[in-house]
Design a protein around this motif. Structure first.
Motif, PDB file in Angstrom:
ATOM      1  N   ASP A 135       0.863  -1.177   0.000  1.00  0.00           N
ATOM      2  CA  ASP A 135       0.000   0.000   0.000  1.00  0.00           C
ATOM      3  C   ASP A 135       0.902   1.230   0.000  1.00  0.00           C
ATOM      4  O   ASP A 135       1.474   1.596   1.028  1.00  0.00           O
ATOM      5  CB  ASP A 135      -0.908  -0.012   1.235  1.00  0.00           C
ATOM      6  CG  ASP A 135      -1.815   1.206   1.283  1.00  0.00           C
ATOM      7  OD1 ASP A 135      -1.782   2.004   0.309  1.00  0.00           O
ATOM      8  OD2 ASP A 135      -2.540   1.372   2.276  1.00  0.00           O
ATOM      9  N   LEU A 136       1.037   1.841  -1.161  1.00  0.00           N
ATOM     10  CA  LEU A 136       1.958   2.961  -1.310  1.00  0.00           C
ATOM     11  C   LEU A 136       1.267   4.315  -1.162  1.00  0.00           C
ATOM     12  O   LEU A 136       1.879   5.355  -1.412  1.00  0.00           O
ATOM     13  CB  LEU A 136       2.649   2.890  -2.683  1.00  0.00           C
ATOM     14  CG  LEU A 136       3.543   1.664  -2.894  1.00  0.00           C
ATOM     15  CD1 LEU A 136       3.969   1.548  -4.349  1.00  0.00           C
ATOM     16  CD2 LEU A 136       4.776   1.718  -2.004  1.00  0.00           C
ATOM     17  N   GLN A 137      -0.002   4.291  -0.773  1.00  0.00           N
ATOM     18  CA  GLN A 137      -0.752   5.554  -0.727  1.00  0.00           C
ATOM     19  C   GLN A 137      -0.452   6.374   0.530  1.00  0.00           C
ATOM     20  O   GLN A 137      -0.495   7.600   0.491  1.00  0.00           O
ATOM     21  CB  GLN A 137      -2.262   5.280  -0.790  1.00  0.00           C
ATOM     22  CG  GLN A 137      -2.695   4.531  -2.047  1.00  0.00           C
ATOM     23  CD  GLN A 137      -2.237   5.229  -3.327  1.00  0.00           C
ATOM     24  OE1 GLN A 137      -2.369   6.430  -3.459  1.00  0.00           O
ATOM     25  NE2 GLN A 137      -1.667   4.456  -4.251  1.00  0.00           N
ATOM     26  N   GLY A 138      -0.160   5.704   1.613  1.00  0.00           N
ATOM     27  CA  GLY A 138       0.006   6.423   2.880  1.00  0.00           C
ATOM     28  C   GLY A 138       1.392   7.029   3.056  1.00  0.00           C
ATOM     29  O   GLY A 138       2.281   6.854   2.216  1.00  0.00           O
ATOM     30  N   ASP A 139       1.576   7.750   4.186  1.00  0.00           N
ATOM     31  CA  ASP A 139       2.881   8.334   4.488  1.00  0.00           C
ATOM     32  C   ASP A 139       3.871   7.266   4.944  1.00  0.00           C
ATOM     33  O   ASP A 139       5.079   7.426   4.800  1.00  0.00           O
ATOM     34  CB  ASP A 139       2.746   9.383   5.611  1.00  0.00           C
ATOM     35  CG  ASP A 139       1.955  10.591   5.136  1.00  0.00           C
ATOM     36  OD1 ASP A 139       1.907  10.800   3.905  1.00  0.00           O
ATOM     37  OD2 ASP A 139       1.379  11.293   5.979  1.00  0.00           O
ATOM     38  N   VAL A 140       3.333   6.202   5.523  1.00  0.00           N
ATOM     39  CA  VAL A 140       4.186   5.109   5.988  1.00  0.00           C
ATOM     40  C   VAL A 140       3.803   3.830   5.226  1.00  0.00           C
ATOM     41  O   VAL A 140       2.641   3.429   5.217  1.00  0.00           O
ATOM     42  CB  VAL A 140       4.020   4.872   7.502  1.00  0.00           C
ATOM     43  CG1 VAL A 140       4.885   3.697   7.952  1.00  0.00           C
ATOM     44  CG2 VAL A 140       4.393   6.124   8.280  1.00  0.00           C
ATOM     45  N   VAL A 141       4.783   3.262   4.570  1.00  0.00           N
ATOM     46  CA  VAL A 141       4.543   2.045   3.788  1.00  0.00           C
ATOM     47  C   VAL A 141       5.041   0.850   4.605  1.00  0.00           C
ATOM     48  O   VAL A 141       6.213   0.810   4.999  1.00  0.00           O
ATOM     49  CB  VAL A 141       5.284   2.103   2.433  1.00  0.00           C
ATOM     50  CG1 VAL A 141       5.029   0.835   1.628  1.00  0.00           C
ATOM     51  CG2 VAL A 141       4.863   3.338   1.649  1.00  0.00           C
TER      52      VAL A 141
END
Lengths: 125, 272
Positions: B21-27
């Protein structure tokens, strides 16, 4: 046609490092303009270096005056690939103890090309 | 639950990345289930990290398997690609004995140094390899990456597998990739509207290169022919496409994940 007595130059004499296309072009420019030249590849050249060397010699109309003295089969094959792609090229080669001849085409089988996804599924167990 | 697939390889790393999930600030990157990690997978993951430096943080769960975890530490994976502390990463940039991931800096002579190290490693640990040919293959690849990699450095890893009698060399960058590179050459400008896999396969053909001057290139074509001759395999990824080039055929097609730049793995067998 009788070839003039060639002058022999070692690549190590004109090029500190036989790498990069630009290095090959520079080496070609550093060669003396003579009727016949034996260029001893005493330092293993990179493929890019050979690209630049051959290209520059060809552009200057001097490729057929040069005979490459080969120290490795890899260089022979690489030069042969130029000719396989462009049969009008005349590239002369010889080993240190042999007479010169035109470089032969490498014995490489044609390759099939297919299309489809690349890689494998990582799986989820 | 026992995972059936325990190896993270160059073949499946794109599939693995496609599930992040590359959408958030933390992957979150969970490697805990992998018992074995290949150098090509490390390079690919490292390039993912570099390509997203400053845009996201990555939280890794290392492999639970002690050997796989030790391998990643030995290769200095965490230091090479950790962006929380950039000055330290830069300080670690140096040539090594290939006991760990090597950064490929853009400077004259880098290919000579790495070629020499590869030769030393192969001479020490293998027999029956055409070392001059392998040296030329590696040197040409390194020189290509040093010349074409834009932005962050390229990186390389190597691993010998004595039980399998083969070795891997993996190199990657997160630059502009093959398609954009080729399209700079007016003779190949049309490739910009083609899929990445089309450009990847095209780059293996004789006389194809990305120079603005229009000059073609021969290095990658010859590398492929030499790898073929040695009975090996070349895997080349760029963007969301790639090629698998073996002795008999080239397979070209899409990858399940789009990563900027170019990543390559050469696998060469040797007499056991």
């Amino acid at each position: 046609m009788v070839r003039a007595m060639p002058r022999t130059i070692k690549i190590s004499e004109i090029s500190e490092r036989a790498t990069s296309r630009e290095g090959g072009r520079a080496a070609a420019r550093a060669l003396p303009t003579v009727e016949a030249l034996d260029l001893d590849l005493d330092r293993e050249p990179s493929l890019s270096f050979l690209d630049g060397l051959v290209r520059e010699l060809r552009e200057r109309g001097r490729l057929d005056r040069v005979t490459f003295i080969l120290r490795s089969d890899l260089v022979r094959r690489h030069l042969g690939r130029f000719v396989a792609h462009d049969p009008t090229l005349a590239i002369w080669v010889r080993t240190p103890d042999a007479n010169r001849s035109r470089v032969e085409l490498p014995d490489e089988r044609p390759i099939e090309i297919e299309e489809g996804p690349i890689g494998e599924d990582v799986g989820l167990g | 639950m026992r995972w059936l697939m325990s190896s993270l390889s160059f073949e499946n790393v794109a599939s693995f990345c496609s599930r992040l999930d590359l959408q958030g600030d933390v992957v979150e990157v969970d490697l805990s289930r992998f018992d074995f990690v290949e150098p090509g997978a490390l390079i690919y993951l490292g390039m993912l990290l570099r390509s997203r430096a400053g845009k996201a943080s990555f939280r890794f769960q290392p492999p639970m398997n002690p050997a796989a975890r030790a391998y990643m530490e030995r290769e200095s994976f965490w230091e090479r690609f950790e962006f929380d502390n950039p000055p330290e990463r830069r300080a670690l940039t140096r040539s090594t004995s290939l006991g760990e991931i090597v950064d490929i800096e853009r400077r004259a002579g880098v290919e000579d140094e790495i070629e020499l190290e590869v030769e030393r490693v192969l001479e020490r640990h293998t027999r029956g390899i055409e070392i001059p040919t392998v040296r030329t293959i590696v040197g040409e690849l390194v020189a290509n990456f040093a010349e074409h990699a834009r932005g962050p450095l390229a990186a390389m890893a190597m691993q010998i597998y004595p039980r399998g009698s083969f070795f891997d060399v993996a190199i990657g960058d997160c630059g502009i990739g093959i398609r954009e590179s080729l399209a700079r050459n007016p003779a190949h400008a049309h490739v910009i509207s083609e899929p990445h896999w089309f450009a990847a396969e095209m780059a293996l053909r004789p006389g194809v290169g990305g120079r603005v001057s229009g000059e073609g290139g021969w290095g990658l074509h010859s590398i492929h022919e030499e790898v073929r001759r040695l009975g090996g395999e070349l895997l080349l990824y760029t963007g969301d496409g790639g090629v698998r080039a073996s002795q008999q055929r080239i397979r070209r097609g899409p990858l399940p994940f789009a990563l900027t730049g170019v990543q390559v793995r050469v696998r060469i067998p040797y007499p056991g």
